[in-house]
Design a protein around this motif. Structure first.
Motif, mmCIF file in Angstrom:
data_model
loop_
_atom_site.group_PDB
_atom_site.id
_atom_site.type_symbol
_atom_site.label_atom_id
_atom_site.label_comp_id
_atom_site.label_asym_id
_atom_site.label_seq_id
_atom_site.Cartn_x
_atom_site.Cartn_y
_atom_site.Cartn_z
ATOM 1 N N THR A 67 0.599 -1.220 0.161
ATOM 2 C CA THR A 67 0.482 -0.507 -0.028
ATOM 3 C C THR A 67 1.050 1.335 0.157
ATOM 4 O OG1 THR A 67 -2.019 -1.309 1.204
ATOM 5 C CG2 THR A 67 -1.728 1.013 1.212
ATOM 6 N N LEU A 68 1.923 1.373 1.178
ATOM 7 C CA LEU A 68 2.996 2.223 0.595
ATOM 8 C C LEU A 68 3.169 2.704 -0.560
ATOM 9 C CD1 LEU A 68 4.009 2.234 4.259
ATOM 10 C CD2 LEU A 68 3.254 4.311 3.728
ATOM 11 N N THR A 69 4.172 1.659 -0.907
ATOM 12 C CA THR A 69 4.301 1.693 -2.409
ATOM 13 C C THR A 69 3.998 2.026 -3.332
ATOM 14 O OG1 THR A 69 5.954 -0.666 -2.395
ATOM 15 C CG2 THR A 69 5.683 0.549 -4.636
ATOM 16 N N ASP A 70 2.904 1.631 -3.450
ATOM 17 C CA ASP A 70 1.502 2.089 -4.442
ATOM 18 C C ASP A 70 0.327 3.698 -4.330
ATOM 19 O OD1 ASP A 70 1.462 -0.588 -5.492
ATOM 20 O OD2 ASP A 70 -0.206 -1.234 -4.260
ATOM 21 N N SER A 71 0.485 3.604 -3.008
ATOM 22 C CA SER A 71 0.597 5.333 -3.065
ATOM 23 C C SER A 71 1.757 6.280 -3.506
ATOM 24 C CB SER A 71 -0.163 5.250 -1.238
ATOM 25 O OG SER A 71 0.471 5.573 -0.230
ATOM 26 N N ALA A 73 3.687 5.585 -5.621
ATOM 27 C CA ALA A 73 4.459 5.769 -7.106
ATOM 28 C C ALA A 73 4.226 6.680 -7.555
ATOM 29 C CB ALA A 73 3.861 4.768 -7.878
ATOM 30 N N ALA A 74 3.632 7.721 -7.511
ATOM 31 C CA ALA A 74 2.436 9.248 -8.145
ATOM 32 C C ALA A 74 3.685 10.153 -8.017
ATOM 33 C CB ALA A 74 1.024 10.105 -8.194
ATOM 34 N N TYR A 75 4.135 10.473 -6.534
ATOM 35 C CA TYR A 75 4.519 11.266 -6.327
ATOM 36 C C TYR A 75 6.637 10.876 -6.669
ATOM 37 C CZ TYR A 75 1.396 12.393 -2.857
ATOM 38 O OH TYR A 75 -0.007 12.850 -2.720
ATOM 39 N N PHE A 76 6.514 9.503 -6.561
ATOM 40 C CA PHE A 76 8.254 9.513 -7.256
ATOM 41 C C PHE A 76 8.246 9.767 -8.731
ATOM 42 C CE2 PHE A 76 11.265 6.379 -8.906
ATOM 43 C CZ PHE A 76 12.373 6.119 -8.086
ATOM 44 N N SER A 77 7.682 8.864 -8.664
ATOM 45 C CA SER A 77 7.735 9.479 -10.425
ATOM 46 C C SER A 77 7.321 11.011 -10.887
ATOM 47 C CB SER A 77 5.533 9.203 -11.071
ATOM 48 O OG SER A 77 5.480 9.670 -12.802
ATOM 49 N N LEU A 78 7.200 12.214 -10.227
ATOM 50 C CA LEU A 78 7.003 13.338 -9.933
ATOM 51 C C LEU A 78 8.399 13.903 -10.049
ATOM 52 C CD1 LEU A 78 4.418 14.804 -8.191
ATOM 53 C CD2 LEU A 78 4.444 15.011 -10.910
ATOM 54 N N LEU A 79 9.004 13.361 -9.329
ATOM 55 C CA LEU A 79 10.552 13.360 -8.935
ATOM 56 C C LEU A 79 11.884 13.252 -9.234
ATOM 57 C CD1 LEU A 79 9.711 12.533 -4.670
ATOM 58 C CD2 LEU A 79 10.353 14.829 -5.455
ATOM 59 N N THR A 80 11.008 11.725 -9.828
ATOM 60 C CA THR A 80 12.607 11.292 -10.922
ATOM 61 C C THR A 80 11.957 11.322 -12.437
ATOM 62 O OG1 THR A 80 10.856 9.370 -11.091
ATOM 63 C CG2 THR A 80 12.929 9.289 -9.212
ATOM 64 N N SER A 81 11.035 12.387 -12.914
ATOM 65 C CA SER A 81 10.487 12.972 -14.475
ATOM 66 C C SER A 81 11.692 13.557 -14.414
ATOM 67 C CB SER A 81 9.744 13.042 -14.951
ATOM 68 O OG SER A 81 8.433 14.170 -14.003
ATOM 69 N N PRO A 82 11.816 14.909 -15.760
ATOM 70 C CA PRO A 82 12.299 15.583 -16.377
ATOM 71 C C PRO A 82 11.815 16.627 -15.565
ATOM 72 C CG PRO A 82 12.702 14.047 -18.238
ATOM 73 C CD PRO A 82 12.120 13.384 -16.804
ATOM 74 N N SER A 83 12.070 17.818 -15.974
ATOM 75 C CA SER A 83 10.876 18.872 -15.288
ATOM 76 C C SER A 83 10.231 19.321 -17.165
ATOM 77 C CB SER A 83 11.493 19.977 -14.539
ATOM 78 O OG SER A 83 11.741 19.661 -13.274
#
Length: 88
Positions: A67-71, A73-83
């Motif tokens: 549950t923690l990993t799934d919740s 995921a969206a934040y991690f994607s924002l942090l790791t995607s190029p601006s």
């Protein structure tokens, strides 16, 4: 709180060898913890446990981490995607 159901469940799933023998009977509640931030845990517990490790299970730990990993995921994607520049 500390060494209770959630922490013990996560450890039972990931590293069960870390839990001390007897965690199943080490429940200790400290309902009035008004001064915990200023005094630390020592006035509230001799064992370091504040919670109910007896309720822990490896399955709960697995579900918690999933549950923690799934919740996150969206934040991690924002942090790791190029601006990219905002749409104007």
């Amino acid at each position: 709180m500390h060494a209770g159901e959630i922490e013990a469940s996560i450890l039972l799933h990931t590293h069960p060898e870390i839990l001390r023998p007897g965690y199943e009977t080490s429940d200790h509640t400290a309902d009035d913890r008004r001064h915990l931030l200023t005094t630390g845990m020592a006035p509230y517990t001799d064992s370091g446990v504040i919670g109910r490790p007896s309720l822990a299970s490896a399955e709960k730990g697995k579900e918690l981490l999933t549950t923690l990993t799934d919740s996150f995921a969206a934040y991690f994607s924002l942090l790791t995607s190029p601006s990219s520049p905002p749409d104007l």
